[in-house]
Every structure is written in C-alpha cells, then in structure tokens.
Design an enzyme around this catalytic site. Structure first.
Site, mmCIF file in Angstrom:
data_model
loop_
_atom_site.group_PDB
_atom_site.id
_atom_site.type_symbol
_atom_site.label_atom_id
_atom_site.label_comp_id
_atom_site.label_asym_id
_atom_site.label_seq_id
_atom_site.Cartn_x
_atom_site.Cartn_y
_atom_site.Cartn_z
ATOM 1 N N SER A 193 1.017 -1.294 -0.040
ATOM 2 C CA SER A 193 0.028 0.088 0.018
ATOM 3 C C SER A 193 0.765 1.209 -0.149
ATOM 4 O O SER A 193 1.853 1.308 0.578
ATOM 5 C CB SER A 193 -0.903 -0.035 1.247
ATOM 6 O OG SER A 193 -1.761 1.337 1.450
ATOM 7 N N TYR A 208 -2.967 -0.163 10.194
ATOM 8 C CA TYR A 208 -2.953 -0.611 8.578
ATOM 9 C C TYR A 208 -1.841 -0.248 8.059
ATOM 10 O O TYR A 208 -1.104 -1.263 7.324
ATOM 11 C CB TYR A 208 -4.204 -0.059 7.866
ATOM 12 C CG TYR A 208 -4.231 -0.304 6.574
ATOM 13 C CD1 TYR A 208 -4.699 -1.425 6.063
ATOM 14 C CD2 TYR A 208 -3.763 0.529 5.682
ATOM 15 C CE1 TYR A 208 -4.629 -1.728 4.744
ATOM 16 C CE2 TYR A 208 -3.638 0.425 4.327
ATOM 17 C CZ TYR A 208 -4.068 -0.705 4.026
ATOM 18 O OH TYR A 208 -4.269 -1.058 2.375
#
Length: 320
Positions: A193, A208
């Site tokens: 990501s 996250y």
C-alpha cells in the site's frame, strides 16, 4: 561552434566548471530516468505468465483488486485456485469467470483468514497438492472501517489487522513456496500500500500502514532469498483504487477500477521487487517525494480527520 563553447568553458573559474559538470550530470540522470520510466510503463512487454506454471492462487478474489486479478489471470489462460471466506461469493466469481473463459479450471477454498488460520492453510495445502501453482497473489487484507486514533481501536479490529494482513500473507506464502522451490519456478505478488511506502505517515490508520510496511520488507527479503531459485517475489504498491475497502465507487484518471489496476499489474509480474503498476500513481508518488515530509504529514492528517468525521456521522445515524 563546439570549439567556441569549449574555449568559453576553459576560460571559466574552476568552481563554475564544477557546477556545470554537476548540473550536466544531474540533467543526464533525469533524462535517463525519464526514458526508463517511459519504457517500463508503456513499452516493456509483460512476461509470459504461463511459464511459471499453469495454475495461479489468489486470496481475497471476491471483490476489488483480487477479483480483478482473478479475471485477468483467467484471460491469460491460467487456471485458478480462489481462496476466500464466503462460499457463495466464491461460486459467483467462479461462475462469472467460467462463463467468460470457458476453458479455465477453477478450484475454490473457503478460508476465513480472521478465524482458524492453521486449519485454513492446511486446506489450502490440500487443495494445491499436485497442482502446478506458478503464481501466488497475496491480496487478502483488511483496513479500518474509517479513520481512528490508535487508542480507539477495539481488540477485534486490532487482532484482525495483524492476523489477516501479516500472519495470513506469511503463512499462505510458506504453504505455496515449497512447490515452487521443487519446480524451481514461480512468482509471488504481495499487495502492499502507498500508505506504508509512498507517504511518510498515514495518521489514523497507523496499524494498517504498519502491516503493509511489513509486507514490503517481507517481500524484499524473499526477493533476495529466492531470486537465484527461479522465483520472482514482488511487492506491488497501489495508491487509491476504486474498491469497497477504499470506499471509492467511481474510477478516475488517478483512481483506476480494480480491473484496470489488475490489467496493469500483470505486466509488471516478474520484474522489479517493488513497483507501482498503474502509471498515473507514479506521478503522485513523485509529487509526494518532492514535498517536505511535514507538509505531506499535515495534508494526510487533515484528510484522515475528514474521513473520521464522516465515519462518526454514519455510526451515529445507524444507532439512531
């Protein structure tokens, strides 16, 4: 004219010549980097993915990027092992792929990566026994329902973030890697990501982002460990993609659809250990790198706070 230019340069002080040399070298580096960017994004052909094996395993294939990968891999002529937690959704995706690509063989494995992971991985091992699984797409992952401060995370969400994003990817990779080593070929693609790599921080999504940073380092280490064993390991770094996880419904120039991202992503498999396959994302990455980290941090915090407000309003409306 060349003689005249050389004469003028020779007449300059040493410090001017030094600056000219540094400037010329910097321009040359920029020009070569630009040519390389054009080549890898628009001219370099994708590899023949079937050379890795006739089967591909995709985790989280019922929605978003994983679903896009499943369709694109079937389009390339690979058979599929689809691993997800919802049996009905797995059947729907399988039926849709078979309707479009009739020759594709598909096996489904129901695994809840937030549940009994050891049992789930055992079922994956059983399903791929004897199959020539040449490509692994570790796509399954979870994020926050909306932006939250770290102290606000409940135990269930915290556990799932680490278990699904870190432990599941690690154990599924280990389950599939053995067969690749025996056959001395394979490609492992882990979905990272931009939250962990492109921007210096991702406030209100701390855990996250941290789990995706693990994926990046895990991928790079495996790339070095197994590059001489015929196995290509890669961490793909998407920015925003129009998926349910990102809470973005419409695609745009900078936000591709899941199918658009997956189509671009397949062209990069087998090349760099870390990449951003969708080329407009590379422009955003370059912009983020050109700005002071404090500016990017402040922008990202403000962005996350806006998401947090909208999430809180939705929660309160549900309770009412």
């Amino acid at each position: 004219m060349e003689h005249c230019l050389l004469s003028k340069l020779k007449a300059q002080p040493l410090w001017v010549l030094a600056l000219f040399s540094v400037g010329s070298f910097s321009l040359l580096r920029f020009f070569l980097a630009f040519l390389n960017w054009v080549y890898v994004n628009f001219l370099r052909p994708g590899k023949n993915l079937k050379k890795y094996g006739s089967w591909a395993l995709v985790t989280g294939p019922t929605d978003g990027i994983g679903k896009g990968f499943a369709f694109q891999l079937a389009r390339k002529g690979l058979n599929l092992v689809l691993v997800g937690r919802n049996s009905e959704k797995l059947k729907d995706v399988s039926d849709s792929i078979c309707a479009k690509y009739a020759k594709t063989q598909i096996k489904t494995v129901v695994v809840d990566f937030s549940g009994d992971l050891d049992d789930g991985v055992s079922r994956i091992r059983e399903a791929i026994e004897g199959l020539d699984v040449g490509i692994l797409i570790n796509n399954v992952g979870v994020s926050y329902p909306y932006a939250r401060y770290f102290h606000e995370l409940d135990e269930e969400l915290l556990k799932n973030l680490i278990k699904v994003n870190v432990e599941a990817t690690t154990k599924v990779t280990q389950a599939v890697l053995g067969g690749m080593l025996k056959r001395k070929k394979g490609a492992i693609v882990n979905i990272g990501s931009g939250a962990a790599i492109v921007i210096p921080s991702d406030p209100l999504y701390a855990v996250y982002a941290a789990t995706k940073a693990y994926i990046d380092q895990f991928s790079r280490c495996l790339y070095v460990e197994y590059k001489n064993s015929g196995i290509d390991v890669q961490c793909q770094v998407p920015l925003y993609v129009a998926t349910k996880m990102a809470s973005i419904r419409r695609s745009s120039f900078f936000v591709p659809s899941a199918e658009g991202y997956a189509q671009a992503a397949l062209r990069w498999i087998g090349y760099e250990p870390r990449c951003t396959p969708y080329w407009p994302h590379t422009l955003l990455w370059a912009l983020a790198n050109s700005l002071p980290e404090s500016i990017v941090d402040s922008w990202r915090l403000g962005f996350s706070l806006n998401i947090r407000k909208r999430g809180q309003l939705k929660d309160s409306s549900k309770k009412e």
